[in-house]
Structure formats: structure tokens, C-alpha cells
Design a protein around this motif. Structure first.
Motif, mmCIF file in Angstrom:
data_model
loop_
_atom_site.group_PDB
_atom_site.id
_atom_site.type_symbol
_atom_site.label_atom_id
_atom_site.label_comp_id
_atom_site.label_asym_id
_atom_site.label_seq_id
_atom_site.Cartn_x
_atom_site.Cartn_y
_atom_site.Cartn_z
ATOM 1 N N PHE A 1 0.834 -1.203 0.000
ATOM 2 C CA PHE A 1 0.000 0.000 0.000
ATOM 3 C C PHE A 1 0.873 1.260 0.000
ATOM 4 C CE2 PHE A 1 -2.329 3.344 2.239
ATOM 5 C CZ PHE A 1 -3.471 3.440 1.452
ATOM 6 N N ASP A 2 1.863 1.319 0.896
ATOM 7 C CA ASP A 2 2.729 2.506 0.995
ATOM 8 C C ASP A 2 3.472 2.775 -0.312
ATOM 9 O OD1 ASP A 2 1.943 2.887 3.622
ATOM 10 O OD2 ASP A 2 3.765 2.001 4.479
ATOM 11 N N LEU A 3 4.098 1.738 -0.864
ATOM 12 C CA LEU A 3 4.846 1.909 -2.103
ATOM 13 C C LEU A 3 3.897 2.197 -3.265
ATOM 14 C CD1 LEU A 3 7.538 1.922 -3.584
ATOM 15 C CD2 LEU A 3 7.431 -0.587 -3.683
ATOM 16 N N GLY A 4 2.752 1.538 -3.280
ATOM 17 C CA GLY A 4 1.769 1.778 -4.339
ATOM 18 C C GLY A 4 1.258 3.212 -4.334
ATOM 19 N N ILE A 5 0.972 3.748 -3.166
ATOM 20 C CA ILE A 5 0.515 5.138 -3.055
ATOM 21 C C ILE A 5 1.610 6.089 -3.524
ATOM 22 C CG2 ILE A 5 -0.092 6.966 -1.404
ATOM 23 C CD1 ILE A 5 -2.410 5.076 -2.010
ATOM 24 N N PHE A 6 2.854 5.825 -3.131
ATOM 25 C CA PHE A 6 3.967 6.669 -3.578
ATOM 26 C C PHE A 6 4.065 6.653 -5.102
ATOM 27 C CE2 PHE A 6 8.408 6.921 -4.979
ATOM 28 C CZ PHE A 6 8.704 8.213 -4.573
ATOM 29 N N LEU A 7 4.040 5.470 -5.692
ATOM 30 C CA LEU A 7 4.140 5.368 -7.153
ATOM 31 C C LEU A 7 2.957 6.022 -7.845
ATOM 32 C CD1 LEU A 7 5.604 1.768 -7.505
ATOM 33 C CD2 LEU A 7 6.772 3.937 -8.002
ATOM 34 N N ALA A 8 1.774 5.919 -7.254
ATOM 35 C CA ALA A 8 0.595 6.562 -7.845
ATOM 36 C C ALA A 8 0.759 8.083 -7.875
ATOM 37 C CB ALA A 8 -0.662 6.176 -7.064
ATOM 38 N N ARG A 9 1.463 8.621 -6.889
ATOM 39 C CA ARG A 9 1.686 10.076 -6.836
ATOM 40 C C ARG A 9 2.773 10.532 -7.804
ATOM 41 N NH1 ARG A 9 0.250 13.536 -2.946
ATOM 42 N NH2 ARG A 9 2.288 14.501 -2.904
ATOM 43 N N VAL A 10 3.875 9.788 -7.869
ATOM 44 C CA VAL A 10 5.032 10.287 -8.638
ATOM 45 C C VAL A 10 5.149 9.690 -10.029
ATOM 46 C CG1 VAL A 10 6.291 10.776 -6.504
ATOM 47 C CG2 VAL A 10 6.724 8.638 -7.712
ATOM 48 N N ALA A 11 4.543 8.556 -10.255
ATOM 49 C CA ALA A 11 4.649 7.888 -11.568
ATOM 50 C C ALA A 11 3.383 7.082 -11.824
ATOM 51 C CB ALA A 11 5.881 6.989 -11.596
ATOM 52 N N PRO A 12 2.259 7.770 -11.996
ATOM 53 C CA PRO A 12 0.971 7.068 -12.088
ATOM 54 C C PRO A 12 0.872 6.059 -13.227
ATOM 55 C CG PRO A 12 0.712 9.419 -12.563
ATOM 56 C CD PRO A 12 2.118 9.211 -12.107
ATOM 57 N N THR A 13 1.627 6.227 -14.275
ATOM 58 C CA THR A 13 1.523 5.279 -15.392
ATOM 59 C C THR A 13 2.441 4.069 -15.225
ATOM 60 O OG1 THR A 13 3.188 6.475 -16.674
ATOM 61 C CG2 THR A 13 0.876 7.095 -17.019
ATOM 62 N N SER A 14 3.233 4.049 -14.153
ATOM 63 C CA SER A 14 4.194 2.954 -13.969
ATOM 64 C C SER A 14 3.532 1.653 -13.518
ATOM 65 C CB SER A 14 5.277 3.347 -12.969
ATOM 66 O OG SER A 14 4.718 3.527 -11.688
ATOM 67 N N VAL A 15 2.386 1.764 -12.908
ATOM 68 C CA VAL A 15 1.669 0.586 -12.410
ATOM 69 C C VAL A 15 0.335 0.525 -13.138
ATOM 70 C CG1 VAL A 15 0.738 -0.570 -10.389
ATOM 71 C CG2 VAL A 15 2.794 0.819 -10.167
ATOM 72 N N THR A 16 0.144 -0.550 -13.861
ATOM 73 C CA THR A 16 -1.082 -0.703 -14.642
ATOM 74 C C THR A 16 -2.038 -1.661 -13.954
ATOM 75 O OG1 THR A 16 -0.216 -2.564 -15.904
ATOM 76 C CG2 THR A 16 0.217 -0.346 -16.782
ATOM 77 N N ARG A 17 -3.266 -1.617 -14.375
ATOM 78 C CA ARG A 17 -4.277 -2.549 -13.863
ATOM 79 C C ARG A 17 -3.821 -3.990 -14.115
ATOM 80 N NH1 ARG A 17 -9.494 -1.036 -12.497
ATOM 81 N NH2 ARG A 17 -9.388 0.909 -13.632
ATOM 82 N N GLU A 18 -3.232 -4.205 -15.303
ATOM 83 C CA GLU A 18 -2.747 -5.550 -15.659
ATOM 84 C C GLU A 18 -1.639 -6.014 -14.711
ATOM 85 O OE1 GLU A 18 -0.037 -7.586 -19.090
ATOM 86 O OE2 GLU A 18 -1.456 -6.042 -19.751
ATOM 87 N N SER A 19 -0.672 -5.126 -14.427
ATOM 88 C CA SER A 19 0.414 -5.535 -13.537
ATOM 89 C C SER A 19 -0.098 -5.764 -12.124
ATOM 90 C CB SER A 19 1.554 -4.512 -13.559
ATOM 91 O OG SER A 19 1.132 -3.262 -13.060
ATOM 92 N N LEU A 20 -1.040 -4.962 -11.675
ATOM 93 C CA LEU A 20 -1.607 -5.153 -10.339
ATOM 94 C C LEU A 20 -2.371 -6.460 -10.228
ATOM 95 C CD1 LEU A 20 -2.815 -1.563 -9.431
ATOM 96 C CD2 LEU A 20 -0.907 -2.834 -8.411
ATOM 97 N N SER A 21 -2.929 -6.929 -11.323
ATOM 98 C CA SER A 21 -3.684 -8.183 -11.288
ATOM 99 C C SER A 21 -2.780 -9.381 -11.021
ATOM 100 C CB SER A 21 -4.456 -8.376 -12.597
ATOM 101 O OG SER A 21 -3.567 -8.659 -13.656
ATOM 102 N N ARG A 22 -1.471 -9.206 -11.187
ATOM 103 C CA ARG A 22 -0.514 -10.306 -10.948
ATOM 104 C C ARG A 22 0.001 -10.328 -9.507
ATOM 105 N NH1 ARG A 22 1.762 -8.237 -15.940
ATOM 106 N NH2 ARG A 22 3.463 -7.448 -14.659
ATOM 107 N N THR A 23 -0.429 -9.386 -8.675
ATOM 108 C CA THR A 23 0.049 -9.347 -7.290
ATOM 109 C C THR A 23 -0.862 -10.190 -6.398
ATOM 110 O OG1 THR A 23 -1.235 -7.448 -6.540
ATOM 111 C CG2 THR A 23 0.859 -6.973 -7.666
ATOM 112 N N LYS A 24 -0.403 -10.477 -5.214
ATOM 113 C CA LYS A 24 -1.237 -11.250 -4.299
ATOM 114 C C LYS A 24 -2.332 -10.388 -3.663
ATOM 115 C CE LYS A 24 1.735 -10.867 -0.184
ATOM 116 N NZ LYS A 24 2.548 -11.623 0.754
ATOM 117 N N PHE A 25 -2.307 -9.062 -3.913
ATOM 118 C CA PHE A 25 -3.314 -8.154 -3.353
ATOM 119 C C PHE A 25 -4.275 -7.653 -4.421
ATOM 120 C CE2 PHE A 25 0.649 -7.527 -0.910
ATOM 121 C CZ PHE A 25 0.223 -8.103 0.273
ATOM 122 N N ARG A 26 -4.550 -8.475 -5.381
ATOM 123 C CA ARG A 26 -5.361 -8.047 -6.518
ATOM 124 C C ARG A 26 -6.843 -7.857 -6.173
ATOM 125 N NH1 ARG A 26 -3.045 -12.782 -7.499
ATOM 126 N NH2 ARG A 26 -4.285 -14.651 -7.533
#
Length: 180
Positions: free
Chosen positions: A154-179
Motif C-alpha cells: 500500500f505505501d509503495l503503491g501510493i507513492f508510485l501513484a503520486r510520482v509515476a501514475p503510469t508505472s503501475v497498470t491494472r494488468e500488472s496489479l492483477s498479478r500481485t497477491k493483493f489483486r
């Protein structure tokens, strides 16, 4: 040990001489790395920042050591902020295990923020220059790790959403254990 004692007494020259003697006689990489680390401290205290960075650069060549990498990044901040940002990539890429990698990421984020705040005069992450691509990729790879905790995700995801919103896609998030 004698070199450290002299360093703590603020006798930089004697400390450096003793630590150089340690380098001449020791074959143990950990001892040599620590001697180089302490020599760097002596050199910083004598105003020889470039030589201090050279000593730490030599120390980080062998076995991975987060503390030495962090010291090098901190010194590089003083001389060359762009080099410090590059060094941050090594902090993250070289870390082993999730705990060490997350510690390196937190350190890298702190150093990146410090550089950006000094250069841009703002504390707003969203106004900062983009993270270097290599560093950003390391952050995303860690976010996708199966070993990361939900809180760290959550912490790293929120940081990335603020500074590099296009770096994490819906597709890449679907491969995590927190999907979800």
C-alpha cells in the motif's frame, strides 16, 4: 579499532594512517570495507569529499553492503546530486531479500526527495522531476513481489501513484497477491 578510536578523538590524520595500515595487512573484505568507510569519514572531515567518494566507491565494489551504499549516496548528494540518484538505483537493485530491498527503497525515496526539494524548492512529490527509469523499475518490481506485506504494498503503491501514475497498470496489479 585504533583507527576508529582516533577518528572518534577527531584526529583525522592519525586515524587515516592507522586505517591505511589496516588495509595493507587485512585480507578480510568486511574489515577492509569498514576501514575504507572510516577513511572516507576522515577524508570528509578534512574537506576531501572527492577522495572520500573514491574510498567508498572502492568499498562497495565487493560484497553488497546497504550501509556502505547509503554512505556513498549521502556523500554523492553533497558533490553531485545526479550521481546520488544513480547510486540510489544500486541501493535498491543490490539489496537482497524483501526487508533489505524495502529499507533501500525508503532510503532511496528519502534521498530523491531531498535532492528534488533542494533543486526545485518544493516538497510536493507531484512537482518533482520523474524518478530515473532504472530506479522506477526497481520500485515497480518490488511492488509486484509476492514477498511484500500488504502495508508495504500500500505505501509503495501510493507513492508510485503520486510520482509515476503510469508505472503501475491494472494488468500488472492483477498479478500481485493483493489483486482484490
Amino acid at each position: 579499532r585504533a583507527g576508529l578510536e582516533e577518528l572518534l578523538k577527531w584526529d583525522w590524520m592519525l586515524s587515516e594512517d592507522l586505517l591505511k595500515a589496516c588495509l595493507r595487512i587485512s585480507k578480510d573484505e568486511r574489515i577492509r570495507d569498514e576501514a575504507l568507510n572510516l577513511i572516507a569519514a576522515c577524508l570528509v572531515m578534512n574537506g576531501e569529499m572527492d577522495r572520500a567518494i573514491q574510498a567508498l566507491s572502492k568499498a562497495v565494489e565487493g560484497q553488497w553492503n546497504l550501509r556502505l551504499q547509503a554512505n556513498l549516496a549521502i556523500l554523492a548528494l553533497e558533490v553531485d546530486p545526479k550521481r546520488a540518484i544513480d547510486q540510489m538505483s544500486f541501493l535498491v537493485d543490490g539489496a537482497s531479500g524483501t526487508i533489505e530491498k524495502l529499507a533501500a527503497i525508503r532510503m532511496a525515496i528519502g534521498l530523491w526527495r531531498q535532492v528534488q526539494q533542494e533543486e526545485l524548492g518544493t516538497t510536493d512529490d507531484e512537482e518533482f522531476d520523474p524518478l530515473p527509469e532504472r530506479l522506477l523499475n526497481s520500485f515497480v518490481d518490488t511492488l509486484m513481489s509476492k514477498d511484500i506485506s500488504e502495508e508495504d504494498f500500500f505505501d509503495l503503491g501510493i507513492f508510485l501513484a503520486r510520482v509515476a501514475p503510469t508505472s503501475v497498470t491494472r494488468e500488472s496489479l492483477s498479478r500481485t497477491k493483493f489483486r482484490g
